[in-house]
Design an enzyme around this catalytic site. Structure first.
Site, PDB file in Angstrom:
ATOM      1  NE  ARG A 139      -4.638   5.544   3.342  1.00  0.00           N
ATOM      2  CZ  ARG A 139      -5.313   4.797   4.207  1.00  0.00           C
ATOM      3  NH1 ARG A 139      -5.792   5.359   5.300  1.00  0.00           N
ATOM      4  NH2 ARG A 139      -5.517   3.520   3.991  1.00  0.00           N
TER       5      ARG A 139
ATOM      6  CG  HIS B 243     -10.244   7.008   5.918  1.00  0.00           C
ATOM      7  ND1 HIS B 243     -11.238   6.076   5.786  1.00  0.00           N
ATOM      8  CD2 HIS B 243      -9.099   6.311   6.137  1.00  0.00           C
ATOM      9  CE1 HIS B 243     -10.723   4.854   5.902  1.00  0.00           C
ATOM     10  NE2 HIS B 243      -9.428   4.973   6.141  1.00  0.00           N
TER      11      HIS B 243
ATOM     12  CG  HIS C 207      -9.203   6.504   1.837  1.00  0.00           C
ATOM     13  ND1 HIS C 207      -9.170   6.206   0.498  1.00  0.00           N
ATOM     14  CD2 HIS C 207      -8.595   5.466   2.476  1.00  0.00           C
ATOM     15  CE1 HIS C 207      -8.576   5.038   0.332  1.00  0.00           C
ATOM     16  NE2 HIS C 207      -8.221   4.567   1.511  1.00  0.00           N
TER      17      HIS C 207
ATOM     18  CD  GLU D  41      -3.010  -1.107   2.221  1.00  0.00           C
ATOM     19  OE1 GLU D  41      -3.906  -1.964   2.196  1.00  0.00           O
ATOM     20  OE2 GLU D  41      -2.893  -0.259   3.119  1.00  0.00           O
TER      21      GLU D  41
ATOM     22  NE  ARG E 108      -4.976   5.833   9.510  1.00  0.00           N
ATOM     23  CZ  ARG E 108      -5.356   4.853   8.687  1.00  0.00           C
ATOM     24  NH1 ARG E 108      -4.659   3.731   8.628  1.00  0.00           N
ATOM     25  NH2 ARG E 108      -6.408   5.005   7.922  1.00  0.00           N
TER      26      ARG E 108
END
Length: 549
Positions: free
Chosen positions: A293, A354, A247, A131, A389
């Site tokens: 992100r 998110h 997100h 990811e 994060r």
């Protein structure tokens, strides 16, 4: 901000007229952090767990993405630590990061021992995904894109089998009860029994996130910032309230609620394209679709402006429908329900709120500045995530720090924590002489205001306006004593939203998820610090503190 700062309890109560329940440890929330804390604390005493819906209604249960842990032979703890620190943009607490990365693999093995089924290949090895911003494939998934649901199922089953744990559902926590001894429990509402008082020697707050404060979010209806507001009214410090992660990819269908399209889809090779069919992420970051992100969300917003569009697209056609269906069964079904054929169509996406990085300031054991009160999960700020994060670190944080908080609460019982016996606590607010507002209308207006003014792009004028408008609503909402969870939720949303707006106004730089159009550069000299906020007499107290090395 007197209308917010002066309000200690949201409801009137008299201990002589209410039912009482007494326990050693009270846990508020049934996500990964709350349930893991409850299981650990139960080794030391009786544990009551409260949830405002059902035990499986939580942010954890909705998590499509996986849990990041060092399990592969070619991966290292140092690599995972470095990835987390890099994405956190200089605001991570290094000690907290090392704690979750080092203890994470053990917590995952523990879940497996308790029955969690993570995806494996034919050779029996974990199918580890990649990811955004991870340097290794280290993401464990369950049932493709239902990792959170599997973890929630496992922990709930384990909690149900643990003799000292009892879960109360449909129990809305109105406020934490405090005395000179610290936190002594909570006052709650249940539709069957009305207002109740729970007394506890230790209380662990695990009430989840804030996503429903925003118009567009991946979060469940439950995520109304209750835990943050509860802790604030109880006198705890809140930290990094400006830091909320958006997100990059949620399914965009006009008129429908936003639904997450997991980052793992991009990890499997999906492309982001604009309405002209152009891949654009390489123009913003060398890692392209697998950039952090915050970078991807901001890039999508900029590309939408450039192309005068309401969304961009995920192209998964080259992955192939058979492979995609097998890897992402939930997302496949979701697309099918909205008439998107993944074999031939592009998936329309745009960012949405998110994950709440900011929360109650805690130490590495989850302890807050209020005696006998601990906090974990999205309600807490451990310093792990810094200003952004790293994908799939949230479930890991919940597992590790949930265990730590449960251990700390349990050990405190043997260390002479307060008795948890009922005390002579009452509260009677003066009657309000102001007119009432339509609370559903206030809630909807707040969500739109937060999306416009405290969203992905911010500036002083919009943040100031947000603070002024929320204060105005607060004068007509916070002075009243209501009688239902929906009404208390609006009061919590106003409180938490105001703290977020004021904290974002305070940080005059851009860093991670916090992007200021009027201060577009990162400023380490002035702002490599965390912002702390708490109730004061009579004004809100705002301070900054250095980041632990």
């Amino acid at each position: 901000m007197p209308d917010f700062n002066g309000r200690r309890y949201l409801c009137n109560f008299d201990y002589r007229r209410l039912p009482h329940l007494v326990t050693d440890v009270l846990v508020i929330g049934t996500g990964v952090a709350g349930l893991r804390a409850a299981i650990e604390a139960a080794r030391y005493g009786q544990v009551l767990v409260l949830t405002k819906a059902t035990p499986l209604d939580s942010g954890t249960a909705m998590a499509q993405g996986g849990v990041a842990a060092v399990t592969a032979a070619d991966d290292t703890v140092e690599s995972h630590v470095e990835d987390t620190l890099r994405v956190g943009c200089g605001l991570c607490d290094v000690g907290a990061v090392r704690r979750i990365v080092q203890e994470g693999p053990e917590c995952v093995r523990e879940l497996i021992d308790w029955g969690a089924q993570f995806d494996r290949g034919d050779d029996g090895r974990f199918l580890l995904g990649l990811e955004g911003a991870h340097s290794h494939s280290r993401i464990l998934h369950a049932h493709g894109d239902s990792t959170g649901a599997e973890i929630a199922r496992t922990l709930h089953q384990k909690a149900a089998e643990t003799p000292n744990v009892l879960i109360f559902d449909n129990c809305f926590v109105i406020d934490l009860l405090t005395t000179e001894a610290g936190c002594v429990g909570a006052v709650t509402y249940n539709p069957r029994f009305g207002i109740q008082m729970f007394w506890a020697r230790q209380t662990i707050l695990a009430a989840g996130g804030v996503g429903k404060i925003y118009r567009e979010t991946t979060n469940a209806q439950l995520a109304t910032g209750d835990g943050h507001a509860l802790a604030f009214r109880a006198g705890a410090d809140l930290r990094a309230m400006e830091m909320v992660q958006f997100h990059p990819t949620t399914l965009y269908v006009a008129g429908a609620t936003r639904t997450l399209i997991s980052e793992a889809v991009r990890g499997e090779g999906a492309y982001l394209t604009d309405k002209n069919g152009e891949r654009f992420m390489r123009d913003y970051h060398p890692s392209g679709e697998l950039a952090p992100r915050d970078v991807v969300s901001h890039a999508i917003v900029q590309q939408m402006v450039k192309t005068h569009s309401t969304h961009v697209f995920l192209d998964v056609r080259h992955i192939g429908p058979t492979k995609f269906h097998k890897r992402f069964p939930y997302i496949s079904k979701l697309c099918e329900q909205f008439g998107v054929d993944i074999a031939t169509d592009l998936i329309p996406v745009r960012p949405a709120a998110h994950y709440m990085i900011g929360g109650v300031a805690v130490d590495l054991c989850g302890r807050t500045g209020v005696r006998n009160l601990l906090a974990v999960g999205e309600a807490a700020n451990t310093g792990v995530h810094g200003a952004n994060r790293l994908a799939s670190n949230s479930l890991l944080e919940g597992l590790v720090f949930g265990r730590e908080a449960g251990l700390a609460a349990g050990e405190a019982l043997n260390g002479g924590a307060s008795s948890g016996r009922p005390e002579a606590l009452t509260h009677e607010a003066p009657p309000s002489h102001r007119r009432e507002l339509d609370l559903p209308d206030v809630a909807n207006a707040l969500r739109s205001l937060m999306w416009r003014n405290v969203g992905i792009e911010r500036d002083a004028a919009r943040l100031t306006d947000a603070g002024d408008v929320i204060r105005f609503w607060g004068r007509y909402v916070m002075d009243k004593s209501f009688e239902s969870p929906a009404e208390w939720e609006v009061q919590n949303m106003l409180t938490t939203g105001l703290l977020m707006a004021l904290s974002a106004l305070e940080r005059e730089e851009s860093r991670g998820v916090h992007y200021r159009l009027d201060h577009p550069k990162r400023d380490d000299e002035c702002w490599r610090r965390a912002i702390r906020m708490r109730r004061g007499e009579p004004d809100l107290v705002v301070e900054t503190e250095p980041i632990p090395e």
